[in-house]
Design a protein around this motif. Structure first.
Motif, PDB file in Angstrom:
ATOM      1  N   ALA A  28      38.803  27.977  55.540  1.00  0.00           N
ATOM      2  CA  ALA A  28      37.981  27.141  56.410  1.00  0.00           C
ATOM      3  C   ALA A  28      38.612  27.015  57.796  1.00  0.00           C
ATOM      4  CB  ALA A  28      37.785  25.765  55.780  1.00  0.00           C
ATOM      5  N   GLU A  29      39.936  26.901  57.838  1.00  0.00           N
ATOM      6  CA  GLU A  29      40.639  26.764  59.120  1.00  0.00           C
ATOM      7  C   GLU A  29      40.483  28.003  59.990  1.00  0.00           C
ATOM      8  OE1 GLU A  29      44.766  25.711  58.662  1.00  0.00           O
ATOM      9  OE2 GLU A  29      44.258  24.030  57.337  1.00  0.00           O
ATOM     10  N   ILE A  30      40.582  29.184  59.384  1.00  0.00           N
ATOM     11  CA  ILE A  30      40.508  30.410  60.185  1.00  0.00           C
ATOM     12  C   ILE A  30      39.125  31.052  60.158  1.00  0.00           C
ATOM     13  CG2 ILE A  30      42.981  30.848  59.998  1.00  0.00           C
ATOM     14  CD1 ILE A  30      42.389  33.007  57.949  1.00  0.00           C
ATOM     15  N   GLN A  31      38.205  30.427  59.436  1.00  0.00           N
ATOM     16  CA  GLN A  31      36.802  30.860  59.367  1.00  0.00           C
ATOM     17  C   GLN A  31      36.652  32.309  58.919  1.00  0.00           C
ATOM     18  OE1 GLN A  31      35.243  29.690  63.210  1.00  0.00           O
ATOM     19  NE2 GLN A  31      34.952  27.602  62.488  1.00  0.00           N
ATOM     20  N   LEU A  32      37.404  32.641  57.866  1.00  0.00           N
ATOM     21  CA  LEU A  32      37.272  33.939  57.202  1.00  0.00           C
ATOM     22  C   LEU A  32      37.236  33.687  55.702  1.00  0.00           C
ATOM     23  CD1 LEU A  32      39.813  36.130  59.214  1.00  0.00           C
ATOM     24  CD2 LEU A  32      37.325  36.413  59.156  1.00  0.00           C
ATOM     25  N   PRO A  33      36.500  34.497  54.949  1.00  0.00           N
ATOM     26  CA  PRO A  33      36.402  34.263  53.505  1.00  0.00           C
ATOM     27  C   PRO A  33      37.726  34.552  52.790  1.00  0.00           C
ATOM     28  CG  PRO A  33      35.332  36.322  54.079  1.00  0.00           C
ATOM     29  CD  PRO A  33      35.724  35.656  55.375  1.00  0.00           C
ATOM     30  N   PRO A  34      37.971  33.832  51.694  1.00  0.00           N
ATOM     31  CA  PRO A  34      39.198  34.062  50.935  1.00  0.00           C
ATOM     32  C   PRO A  34      39.139  35.355  50.126  1.00  0.00           C
ATOM     33  CG  PRO A  34      37.877  32.376  49.868  1.00  0.00           C
ATOM     34  CD  PRO A  34      37.174  32.737  51.141  1.00  0.00           C
ATOM     35  N   GLY A  59      33.904  31.056  42.636  1.00  0.00           N
ATOM     36  CA  GLY A  59      32.615  31.141  43.300  1.00  0.00           C
ATOM     37  C   GLY A  59      32.416  32.445  44.043  1.00  0.00           C
ATOM     38  N   PRO A  60      31.187  32.663  44.515  1.00  0.00           N
ATOM     39  CA  PRO A  60      30.809  33.952  45.107  1.00  0.00           C
ATOM     40  C   PRO A  60      31.381  34.220  46.490  1.00  0.00           C
ATOM     41  CG  PRO A  60      28.987  32.409  45.240  1.00  0.00           C
ATOM     42  CD  PRO A  60      30.071  31.733  44.442  1.00  0.00           C
ATOM     43  N   GLU A  61      31.887  33.180  47.164  1.00  0.00           N
ATOM     44  CA  GLU A  61      32.413  33.407  48.520  1.00  0.00           C
ATOM     45  C   GLU A  61      33.745  34.150  48.512  1.00  0.00           C
ATOM     46  OE1 GLU A  61      33.788  29.386  47.144  1.00  0.00           O
ATOM     47  OE2 GLU A  61      31.885  30.423  47.134  1.00  0.00           O
ATOM     48  N   TRP A  62      34.383  34.227  47.353  1.00  0.00           N
ATOM     49  CA  TRP A  62      35.650  34.942  47.234  1.00  0.00           C
ATOM     50  C   TRP A  62      35.399  36.432  47.048  1.00  0.00           C
ATOM     51  CZ3 TRP A  62      40.772  32.993  46.676  1.00  0.00           C
ATOM     52  CH2 TRP A  62      40.884  31.592  46.741  1.00  0.00           C
ATOM     53  N   ARG A  63      36.201  37.246  47.715  1.00  0.00           N
ATOM     54  CA  ARG A  63      36.201  38.694  47.459  1.00  0.00           C
ATOM     55  C   ARG A  63      37.393  38.991  46.562  1.00  0.00           C
ATOM     56  NH1 ARG A  63      38.209  43.616  49.997  1.00  0.00           N
ATOM     57  NH2 ARG A  63      39.282  42.392  51.572  1.00  0.00           N
ATOM     58  N   PRO A  83      42.512  34.591  54.248  1.00  0.00           N
ATOM     59  CA  PRO A  83      43.692  34.236  53.459  1.00  0.00           C
ATOM     60  C   PRO A  83      43.600  34.874  52.081  1.00  0.00           C
ATOM     61  CG  PRO A  83      42.204  32.380  53.631  1.00  0.00           C
ATOM     62  CD  PRO A  83      41.650  33.458  54.498  1.00  0.00           C
ATOM     63  N   ARG A  84      44.746  35.312  51.568  1.00  0.00           N
ATOM     64  CA  ARG A  84      44.779  35.963  50.264  1.00  0.00           C
ATOM     65  C   ARG A  84      45.470  35.079  49.253  1.00  0.00           C
ATOM     66  NH1 ARG A  84      46.840  40.025  53.187  1.00  0.00           N
ATOM     67  NH2 ARG A  84      47.808  38.296  54.251  1.00  0.00           N
TER      68      ARG A  84
END
Length: 178
Positions: A28-34, A59-63, A83-84
């Motif tokens: 959320a801080e860096i506005q990129l998906p986890p 959830g589906p937002e994670w790759r 973030p990983r």
């Protein structure tokens, strides 16, 4: 924003959930998906169920990137994509033992990779030294290897937390010089 965090704890201590929440906040801080780097392999139905539960909870937002062995390369390949969360080092040690890899050298290479990341990395591992001494040589070797890997990776990470009953206790940084 680079940040490296290791979360350790016993079985069912809540470490994966804690790591997921931290990773989601960083996303959320860096506005990129986890990104979830999975070391687990589904060799049986019980493990398939465990993996499915973890995926459902995230959830589906994670790759998801499945990588049972070359986790340092997986970090390099995904750097800058969000973030990983690498879950978990303990299974990674087991995988390396099975494939007769040079565990300490691989751990040192992973530690080096962690220090060069530009995007945050959260890692999960089991604390293996708190129980009784295992009765067989293979189990003792696993405990020893995992303990050494944990020390190497903890040294490379900026922060270290111990999960206890679902709560994180900050271990590093601290004001005690070792």
């Amino acid at each position: 924003m680079s940040k490296s965090i290791l979360i350790t704890g016993g079985a069912r201590s809540g470490k994966s959930v804690i790591a997921e929440r931290i990773t989601e906040r960083l996303a959320a801080e860096i506005q990129l998906p986890p990104v979830y780097i999975a070391t687990a392999q589904a060799f049986d139905a019980e493990m398939e169920d465990r993996i499915a539960l973890h995926q459902e909870r995230r959830g589906p937002e994670w790759r998801t990137v499945a990588e049972p062995l070359n986790v340092g390369q997986a970090l390099r390949d995904t750097d800058g994509q969000g973030p990983r969360l690498l879950d978990c080092l303990t299974l990674w040690v087991s995988n390396m033992m099975h494939h007769e890899r040079e565990i300490e050298a691989e751990a040192r290479a992973l530690a080096q990779a962690i220090t060069t990341q530009t995007a945050p990395v959260v890692l999960v591992t089991n604390e293996v030294g708190g129980g009784i001494v295992p009765e067989n040589a293979l189990a003792r070797r696993f405990r020893d290897e995992a303990g050494r890997v944990n020390q190497i990776i903890a040294q490379a990470c900026e922060e270290l937390y111990l999960a206890v009953a679902g709560y994180p206790l900050k271990v590093k940084p601290n004001d005690i010089e070792i």
